[in-house]
Design a protein around this motif. Structure first.
Motif, mmCIF file in Angstrom:
data_model
loop_
_atom_site.group_PDB
_atom_site.id
_atom_site.type_symbol
_atom_site.label_atom_id
_atom_site.label_comp_id
_atom_site.label_asym_id
_atom_site.label_seq_id
_atom_site.Cartn_x
_atom_site.Cartn_y
_atom_site.Cartn_z
ATOM 1 N N MET A 8 -0.634 7.351 -8.305
ATOM 2 C CA MET A 8 -0.260 7.096 -6.850
ATOM 3 C C MET A 8 0.924 7.935 -6.607
ATOM 4 N N GLU A 10 3.587 9.872 -3.319
ATOM 5 C CA GLU A 10 3.828 9.864 -1.787
ATOM 6 C C GLU A 10 2.833 10.730 -1.302
ATOM 7 N N ASN A 11 2.587 10.780 0.033
ATOM 8 C CA ASN A 11 1.825 11.563 0.539
ATOM 9 C C ASN A 11 2.556 12.623 1.397
ATOM 10 N N THR A 37 -6.141 10.565 0.439
ATOM 11 C CA THR A 37 -5.075 9.411 1.070
ATOM 12 C C THR A 37 -5.642 8.109 0.517
ATOM 13 N N ARG A 42 0.656 6.294 3.538
ATOM 14 C CA ARG A 42 1.991 6.988 3.021
ATOM 15 C C ARG A 42 1.962 7.461 1.687
ATOM 16 N N TYR A 43 0.653 7.017 1.108
ATOM 17 C CA TYR A 43 0.297 7.323 -0.369
ATOM 18 C C TYR A 43 -1.031 8.052 -0.708
ATOM 19 N N ARG A 45 -3.916 9.142 -3.809
ATOM 20 C CA ARG A 45 -4.355 8.901 -4.891
ATOM 21 C C ARG A 45 -4.774 10.083 -5.586
ATOM 22 N N ASP A 69 8.477 11.604 -6.859
ATOM 23 C CA ASP A 69 7.221 11.087 -5.811
ATOM 24 C C ASP A 69 6.144 10.207 -6.658
ATOM 25 N N GLN A 71 4.646 7.071 -7.810
ATOM 26 C CA GLN A 71 4.894 5.600 -7.688
ATOM 27 C C GLN A 71 4.156 4.782 -8.515
#
Length: 159
Positions: A8, A10-11, A37, A42-43, A45, A69, A71
């Motif tokens: 995961m 950050e997008n 997405t 906001r994230y 995969r 970045d 998570q």
């Protein structure tokens, strides 16, 4: 041994490049890569399939976790995850071969998505073994093109 990592991130622009760059700099080969997405825009995969022993995968996970970045990094074990891939196969389709191609596609729960006078294009989703088995059965008809998405995966149940 094949391993599947769910990462995961950050997008944001450049994140995928940094993740893939880590593999490249360390000399690790990626067998399959898919990105999309997540449930939270906001994230994203990233699903990565790679070959290696436990030590190598553990090292990769630790290095990925250090990236700003990133998570979360999770290894998705086959018994606790669902693996899928999308495959499009364009096959030569003579009039005599069409019924057989349709029948095999039906058995594999594949969708015929395009038919022309000389070809049939089939869409198939499934695990690696199912996709490879379908491709093997289509080879005698003459495969003209194959496009595969790469593996995508998610944990089973409430995890």
């Amino acid at each position: 041994m094949r391993h599947v990592l769910s990462i995961m991130v950050e997008n944001r622009p450049g994140v995928l490049g940094r993740v893939v760059g880590l593999f490249s700099r360390r000399g690790y080969n990626i067998d399959s890569l898919s990105v999309g997405t997540s449930e939270d825009v906001r994230y994203s995969r990233i699903t990565v399939s790679l070959q290696g022993d436990e030590r190598v995968v553990e090292q990769i996970q630790k290095q990925l976790a250090k990236l700003i970045d990133v998570q979360d990094v999770t290894e998705l074990e086959p018994e606790h995850a669902i693996y899928r891939e999308l495959c499009l196969v364009k096959v030569e389709a003579t009039a005599a071969a069409r019924p057989d191609i349709f029948n095999v596609s039906t058995v594999f729960h594949a969708n015929i998505i395009d038919v022309s006078t000389k070809t049939i294009t089939v869409e198939l989703t499934g695990d690696l073994m199912k996709i490879n088995a379908f491709i093997e059965l289509m080879k005698p008809y003459g495969i003209l093109e194959i496009a595969r998405t790469g593996l995508t995966a998610i944990s089973r149940g409430g995890k």
